[in-house]
Write an enzyme that holds these catalytic residues in place. Structure first.
Site, mmCIF file in Angstrom:
data_model
loop_
_atom_site.group_PDB
_atom_site.id
_atom_site.type_symbol
_atom_site.label_atom_id
_atom_site.label_comp_id
_atom_site.label_asym_id
_atom_site.label_seq_id
_atom_site.Cartn_x
_atom_site.Cartn_y
_atom_site.Cartn_z
ATOM 1 N N CYS A 70 6.394 -0.231 7.661
ATOM 2 C CA CYS A 70 6.010 0.938 6.875
ATOM 3 C C CYS A 70 7.191 1.403 6.038
ATOM 4 O O CYS A 70 8.315 1.473 6.532
ATOM 5 C CB CYS A 70 5.560 2.063 7.807
ATOM 6 S SG CYS A 70 5.050 3.552 6.936
ATOM 7 N N LEU A 71 6.922 1.725 4.790
ATOM 8 C CA LEU A 71 7.984 2.194 3.894
ATOM 9 C C LEU A 71 8.579 3.516 4.383
ATOM 10 O O LEU A 71 9.705 3.845 4.030
ATOM 11 C CB LEU A 71 7.425 2.367 2.469
ATOM 12 C CG LEU A 71 6.960 1.069 1.792
ATOM 13 C CD1 LEU A 71 6.189 1.379 0.514
ATOM 14 C CD2 LEU A 71 8.144 0.155 1.501
ATOM 15 N N HIS A 89 -2.212 7.279 7.399
ATOM 16 C CA HIS A 89 -1.192 8.137 6.760
ATOM 17 C C HIS A 89 -1.781 9.454 6.264
ATOM 18 O O HIS A 89 -1.164 10.507 6.401
ATOM 19 C CB HIS A 89 -0.562 7.422 5.556
ATOM 20 C CG HIS A 89 0.633 6.569 5.874
ATOM 21 N ND1 HIS A 89 1.758 7.040 6.519
ATOM 22 C CD2 HIS A 89 0.888 5.263 5.599
ATOM 23 C CE1 HIS A 89 2.657 6.061 6.628
ATOM 24 N NE2 HIS A 89 2.150 4.964 6.078
ATOM 25 N N GLN A 139 2.931 10.123 2.048
ATOM 26 C CA GLN A 139 4.274 9.508 2.039
ATOM 27 C C GLN A 139 5.125 9.980 0.868
ATOM 28 O O GLN A 139 6.343 9.823 0.884
ATOM 29 C CB GLN A 139 4.158 7.975 1.954
ATOM 30 C CG GLN A 139 3.610 7.323 3.211
ATOM 31 C CD GLN A 139 3.512 5.820 3.038
ATOM 32 O OE1 GLN A 139 2.553 5.316 2.478
ATOM 33 N NE2 GLN A 139 4.518 5.104 3.522
ATOM 34 N N HIS A 187 -4.016 1.312 7.895
ATOM 35 C CA HIS A 187 -2.655 1.868 7.911
ATOM 36 C C HIS A 187 -2.558 3.045 6.920
ATOM 37 O O HIS A 187 -2.001 4.097 7.248
ATOM 38 C CB HIS A 187 -1.673 0.742 7.562
ATOM 39 C CG HIS A 187 -0.235 1.134 7.467
ATOM 40 N ND1 HIS A 187 0.732 0.694 8.363
ATOM 41 C CD2 HIS A 187 0.434 1.897 6.562
ATOM 42 C CE1 HIS A 187 1.916 1.190 8.006
ATOM 43 N NE2 HIS A 187 1.766 1.921 6.917
ATOM 44 N N GLU A 188 -3.123 2.870 5.723
ATOM 45 C CA GLU A 188 -3.044 3.936 4.695
ATOM 46 C C GLU A 188 -3.938 5.122 5.042
ATOM 47 O O GLU A 188 -3.559 6.277 4.829
ATOM 48 C CB GLU A 188 -3.413 3.385 3.314
ATOM 49 C CG GLU A 188 -2.583 2.212 2.805
ATOM 50 C CD GLU A 188 -1.091 2.387 2.967
ATOM 51 O OE1 GLU A 188 -0.601 3.532 3.039
ATOM 52 O OE2 GLU A 188 -0.386 1.361 3.035
ATOM 53 N N GLY A 198 0.839 -1.188 0.000
ATOM 54 C CA GLY A 198 0.000 0.000 0.000
ATOM 55 C C GLY A 198 0.871 1.234 0.000
ATOM 56 O O GLY A 198 2.072 1.150 0.289
HETATM 57 O O1 GNR Z 1 4.256 -2.712 2.518
HETATM 58 C C1 GNR Z 1 3.676 -2.564 3.604
HETATM 59 N N1 GNR Z 1 3.415 -3.639 4.367
HETATM 60 C C2 GNR Z 1 2.599 -3.599 5.500
HETATM 61 C C3 GNR Z 1 2.621 -4.687 6.340
HETATM 62 C C4 GNR Z 1 1.818 -4.705 7.455
HETATM 63 C C5 GNR Z 1 0.986 -3.660 7.728
HETATM 64 C C6 GNR Z 1 0.966 -2.556 6.907
HETATM 65 C C7 GNR Z 1 1.765 -2.532 5.788
HETATM 66 S S1 GNR Z 1 1.697 -1.169 4.719
HETATM 67 C C8 GNR Z 1 3.314 -1.203 4.068
HETATM 68 C C9 GNR Z 1 3.493 -0.144 3.008
HETATM 69 C C10 GNR Z 1 3.310 1.206 3.635
HETATM 70 O O2 GNR Z 1 4.082 1.703 4.407
HETATM 71 N N2 GNR Z 1 2.202 1.838 3.355
HETATM 72 O O3 GNR Z 1 1.939 3.025 3.921
HETATM 73 NI NI NI Z 2 3.083 3.080 5.775
#
Ligand code: GNR
Ligand code: NI
Length: 176
Positions: A97-98, A143, A50, A139-140, A45
Site C-alpha cells: 500500500c502506498l 480505504h 489516502q 483494497h481501495e 490504485g
Molecule cells: O500499488 C498498489 N499495489 C497493490 C498490490 C497488491 C494489492 C493492492 C495494491 S494497491 C497499491 C496502491 C494502493 O495503496 N492503493 O490504495
Molecule cells: Ni492502499
C-alpha cells in the site's frame, strides 16, 4: 496536480468517506488529480482518503495478464460511490500500500466480485472483477471505509508491522 499521499499512522486514514451527492467539476478534478498522483507513485490504485479527501472516490489502473508492457491509461477506471453487489470465492495475495510503504503481507479477499458505481460523468455502471483487479478494488473500497490492509491481518502480524513502522520512524527522527 500531484497530491500528497498520507502515510500510516496518519489518523485521517481511518476516515469513513461520505457518498458523493453529485459528480460535478470538483469531483472530476479530484478524479484527475488522484489519477495523476497514482501514476506518479506507480500504484495500481488510489483512494480519496489516502490524499486527504473524505468523498467516496477511487481510481485504478491494474495491468492485465496479457497486457505486456504497462501503458498508462489502458485499464484506467474511476469509481464514485462504489458498492460491492455480489462476491464469491476467496484468494490470498501479497498486498502492499502506498500509505504503508516498505511493508507487504498476505491478505485474504474475495476472488470475484461485481461492483456498482458512478463513472466520471455521473452515469451508473457495473463492473465484474477477478484476479488482481478484484483484489485491488477491495483494497481501495476498504480505504474509503477507513480500513488498511494491515487491519485485515491477525493481531499478532499487525502488531509486528506497527512496531516495525514505529521503529523506522524513530530512526528517521534521530537521523534528522
Ligand atoms: O500499488 C498498489 N499495489 C497493490 C498490490 C497488491 C494489492 C493492492 C495494491 S494497491 C497499491 C496502491 C494502493 O495503496 N492503493 O490504495
Ligand atoms: Ni492502499
Amino acid at each position: 496536480m500531484i497530491l500528497e499521499i498520507l502515510k500510516f499512522p496518519d489518523p485521517f486514514l481511518k476516515t469513513k468517506a461520505v457518498p458523493v451527492e453529485k459528480v460535478d467539476d470538483g469531483i472530476k478534478k479530484i478524479i484527475d488529480d488522484m489519477t495523476e498522483t497514482m501514476y506518479k507513485a506507480k500504484g495500481i490504485g488510489l483512494a480519496s482518503v489516502q490524499v486527504g479527501v473524505d468523498k467516496r472516490v477511487i481510481v485504478l489502473d491494474v495491468p492485465g495478464d496479457g497486457d505486456g508492457e504497462r501503458v498508462q491509461g489502458r485499464n484506467l477506471i474511476a469509481l464514485v460511490n462504489p458498492e460491492i453487489v455480489s462476491s464469491e470465492g476467496q484468494t490470498i495475495y501479497e498486498e502492499g500500500c502506498l500509505s504503508v510503504p516498505g511493508i507487504t503481507a498476505d491478505v485474504e479477499r474475495f476472488s470475484r466480485l461485481k461492483v456498482r458505481a458512478l463513472d466520471r460523468e455521473g452515469r451508473p455502471f457495473e463492473v465484474s472483477a477477478e484476479g488482481l483487479f478484484a483484489i485491488a478494488l477491495q483494497h481501495e473500497i476498504d480505504h474509503i471505509d477507513g480500513v488498511l490492509f494491515i487491519d485485515r491481518l491477525s493481531r499478532l502480524k499487525r502488531e509486528m508491522i506497527k512496531r516495525k513502522i514505529k521503529k523506522a520512524l524513530e530512526a528517521e527522527e534521530k537521523a534528522l
